[in-house]
Design an enzyme around this catalytic site. Structure first.
Site, short mmCIF file in Angstrom:
data_model
loop_
_atom_site.label_atom_id
_atom_site.label_comp_id
_atom_site.label_asym_id
_atom_site.label_seq_id
_atom_site.Cartn_x
_atom_site.Cartn_y
_atom_site.Cartn_z
N CYS A 216 -13.97 -1.83 6.69
CA CYS A 216 -13.04 -1.01 5.90
C CYS A 216 -13.78 -0.13 4.88
CB CYS A 216 -12.05 -1.90 5.16
SG CYS A 216 -10.97 -2.81 6.27
N ARG B 138 0.84 -1.21 0.00
CA ARG B 138 0.00 0.00 0.00
C ARG B 138 0.87 1.26 0.00
NH1 ARG B 138 -3.66 -0.01 4.97
NH2 ARG B 138 -4.67 -1.68 3.83
N CYS C 295 -16.45 -8.33 6.35
CA CYS C 295 -16.40 -8.71 7.75
C CYS C 295 -16.70 -7.47 8.59
CB CYS C 295 -15.04 -9.32 8.11
SG CYS C 295 -13.77 -8.12 8.55
N CYS D 65 -15.55 -3.32 0.14
CA CYS D 65 -14.15 -3.57 0.50
C CYS D 65 -13.58 -4.72 -0.34
CB CYS D 65 -14.04 -3.90 1.98
SG CYS D 65 -14.66 -5.55 2.37
N CYS E 143 -7.96 -10.87 1.48
CA CYS E 143 -8.01 -10.41 2.86
C CYS E 143 -8.14 -11.58 3.83
CB CYS E 143 -9.19 -9.45 3.07
SG CYS E 143 -9.35 -8.97 4.79
N ARG F 29 -1.62 6.92 9.78
CA ARG F 29 -1.75 6.44 8.39
C ARG F 29 -1.83 7.63 7.44
NH1 ARG F 29 -4.09 1.18 8.48
NH2 ARG F 29 -3.16 0.03 10.21
N LYS G 92 -3.54 1.67 14.90
CA LYS G 92 -3.53 2.59 13.75
C LYS G 92 -4.21 3.91 14.12
CE LYS G 92 -7.63 0.35 12.00
NZ LYS G 92 -8.13 -0.52 10.94
N LYS H 269 -5.94 7.53 12.31
CA LYS H 269 -6.41 8.09 11.03
C LYS H 269 -6.76 9.57 11.18
CE LYS H 269 -8.24 3.65 9.56
NZ LYS H 269 -9.40 2.90 9.05
FE1 SF4 Z 1 -11.04 -7.43 4.94
FE2 SF4 Z 1 -13.00 -7.07 6.66
FE3 SF4 Z 1 -11.61 -4.97 5.77
FE4 SF4 Z 1 -13.26 -6.22 4.14
S1 SF4 Z 1 -13.86 -5.11 6.01
S2 SF4 Z 1 -11.14 -5.63 3.65
S3 SF4 Z 1 -13.08 -8.33 4.81
S4 SF4 Z 1 -10.82 -6.63 7.05
#
Ligand code: SF4
Length: 579
Positions: A474, A70, A470, A425, A431, A139, A204, A206
């Site tokens: 993100c 990244r 999940c 995401c 991931c 970040r 982290k 932000k």
């Molecule tokens: Fe991975 Fe969860 Fe972030 Fe999606 S929300 S990129 S599944 S850590």
């Protein structure tokens, strides 16, 4: 309670060196757990192809290891020449795609260990860094992406650059490992981290900067949010919000999403010092024993905003004032053609799920490469994972339109408003935390939702729809109008009730919705909206009026008992969300 294992790893790492260089230059197929934690600070996550995991395990073979790399691009601002260099890296070293992240960065996926050093070195040589793109550190600092030539927009980018400089780590480990051929030097006595110390931050961190009325960096989701105050066009100061964050740990009720709250207002000349003071309070008081409670949002919740303000003010040799009232309009990007205010134009292009790639639905990579090469226009990456091409003369507009058409990149003119702000995401297959698909299924899901929107004549309605694989969130699902959060393969929790302005949290509507049922479920909410809305009311306002969502849903709303399979997946996944 003892400090967490990650804290010990940082302490013993000799300012983030650890054994990364040794393993990088060895025949080992992958890095060990301690090294993985340190690699994040250098801007890379070790991953494996989860599509092939089962097959390889059955065959008794090692996982298909690779790396996500990244960049860190303050305000998402880069020159066309830099873009071309980054594009070439994708051709040479990754999976031929570039992913725009929700923090105005680029990500490369499926970089192999043998190409990792070259990848990071070439990014650095292009004038961009990966230092601190991940890890327990500040970040990428975000800023309003719209390239409007107003003093306030210029100042937002300037502040993002100043904060980046002030909060940049000082270790030489990065240069030694990635740029000097792995020749490690013992940390000289003079080397230290005056700001971070050996332990860096607890988690982290932000930071974002906006120019009202647009909330185009989703300011309530940051640890620190700066909101410009420019009553006469020039920025006089910033109202500072603190303690936002959406990351959660699966199944832990003590973790939940939080929106940032106004802390105080400071004059422009003290804005950087205020940010540094806030970071040091989190550095000194943040939880270093339980990583799931290590974000600054929990510190503020535990000690109270009044205590936090007092602690920051004690470290800030400058006066503060009460926060200014905030009036924000939308988290959306400015897509299509717009005047910059200096006689030039910019063009915002929607990028499906932020993935710059060539597919049958559009040759985005080829188009963007040619645009950068032929038109030489600077680029801004947006927090909604789209791209703005800037500084066009009016006579270049036709050429740009033709190039987009030539490569099959759809114009935003035919898109529903919901599509323009939608986002998902990365999730599977790279991931390690994903419990369900996100990026790979979101396009078809939105195709069906688009049809429903058109049938209900809602194609012009701003409705914020997001998906995450999940609960880490993100893609910022917890302040969207409608969001789906993966909880097991093919299964999603449905949340409703955030807002287009980003200042309201969702509430749980359904614990489980099957992937195939998502469009039909969304349809019921849209039909209800059509039936009950008042004149001119957008979805966010309608939901607020009819459901009176609270500012803070109970933590239980964000957690449910995991299915057996998802529990196993969670147990084998890596630490920390990816964006
Ligand atoms: Fe991975 Fe969860 Fe972030 Fe999606 S929300 S990129 S599944 S850590």
């Amino acid at each position: 309670m003892a400090e967490s294992k990650t804290e010990q790893i940082k302490e013993l790492s000799r300012y983030l060196r650890g054994t990364i260089a040794e393993t990088l230059h060895s025949d080992a197929s992958h890095f060990g757990e301690e090294e993985i934690q340190l690699l994040k600070f250098h801007g890379t996550y070790q991953q494996d192809d989860r599509d092939t995991r089962g097959e390889l395990r059955k065959a008794g073979l090692d996982k298909a290891w690779s790396f996500m790399v990244r960049t860190k691009i303050p305000g998402g601002h880069l020159a066309a020449a830099d873009y071309l260099k980054l594009d070439q890296i994708a051709t040479d070293l990754s999976n031929q795609t570039i992913r725009i992240t929700t923090r105005q960065n680029f990500q490369y996926h499926l970089v192999l260990k043998g190409g990792l050093r070259e990848c990071i070195a070439r990014i650095t040589q292009s004038g961009i860094t990966t230092v601190g793109a991940c890890g327990d550190i500040v970040r990428n600092v975000m800023a309003s992406p719209s390239p409007l030539h107003t003093p306030a927009h210029g100042d937002a980018q300037k502040l993002a650059d100043e904060l980046t400089q002030a909060l940049f780590p000082q270790t030489r480990a990065y240069a030694e490992i990635w740029l000097n051929g792995g020749k490690l030097y013992p940390p000289p006595a003079a080397e230290n981290e005056p700001l971070y110390g050996q332990h860096y931050l607890p988690r982290k961190f932000k930071i974002g900067v906006i120019v009202p009325p647009r909330n185009d960096v989703d300011i309530y989701t940051h640890d620190i949010g700066y909101v410009a105050h420019a009553p006469n066009g020039q920025v006089e100061g910033y109202t500072i919000l603190v303690g936002g964050g959406f990351g959660m740990t699966h199944g832990k009720l003590k973790t939940y999403p939080v929106l940032a709250k106004p802390l105080f207002y400071v004059a422009r000349e003290h804005a950087v010092a205020a940010g540094v003071a806030i970071v040091t309070v989190q550095r000194d008081y943040g939880n270093r024993e339980d990583r799931s409670r290590a974000r600054m949002k929990y510190l503020i919740e535990e000690r109270g905003l009044a205590w936090f303000r007092q602690e920051v003010e004690a470290r800030l040799p400058a006066p503060t004032e009460p926060p200014k009232p905030l009036q924000l309009t939308t988290v959306a990007d400015m897509l299509g053609w717009h005047e910059q205010g200096d006689g030039k134009l910019f063009c915002g292009v929607f990028v499906p799920q932020g993935r710059i790639q060539d597919t049958g639905a559009g040759r985005y990579r080829s188009a963007f490469r040619e645009i950068a090469r032929q038109l030489g226009c600077p680029i801004r990456l947006t927090p909604n994972c789209n791209i703005l091409f800037c500084n066009f003369r009016p006579d270049q507009r036709q050429t740009m339109d033709q190039m987009l058409k030539q490569y099959g990149v759809p114009s935003d003119e035919g898109m529903t408003e919901a599509r323009k702000t939608s986002h998902a995401c990365v999730a599977l297959p790279t991931c390690g935390l994903a419990l369900a698909e996100s990026e790979r299924v979101f396009g078809p899901v939105m195709d069906e939702i688009d049809q429903i929107l058109r049938a209900l004549q809602l194609e012009k309605e701003p409705i914020l729809i997001r998906m995450a694989g999940c609960p880490n969130g993100c893609s910022r699902p917890y302040n969207a109008d409608i969001s789906f959060v993966g909880r097991a393969p093919g299964k999603y929790a449905l949340f409703v009730g955030g807002s287009m302005t980003g200042d309201r949290l969702v509430g749980l509507e359904k614990k489980v919705v099957e992937l195939k049922d998502i469009p039909a479920v969304v349809k019921t909410y849209l039909e209800e909206f059509v039936a009950r809305r008042e004149d001119g009311e957008i979805f966010s306002a309608y939901w607020g009026r009819t459901h009176q969502p609270g500012l803070r849903p109970e933590p239980e709303q964000f957690h449910f008992e995991l299915a057996e399979r998802s529990a196993r997946l969670a147990a084998t996944s890596q630490d920390g969300p990816l964006e």
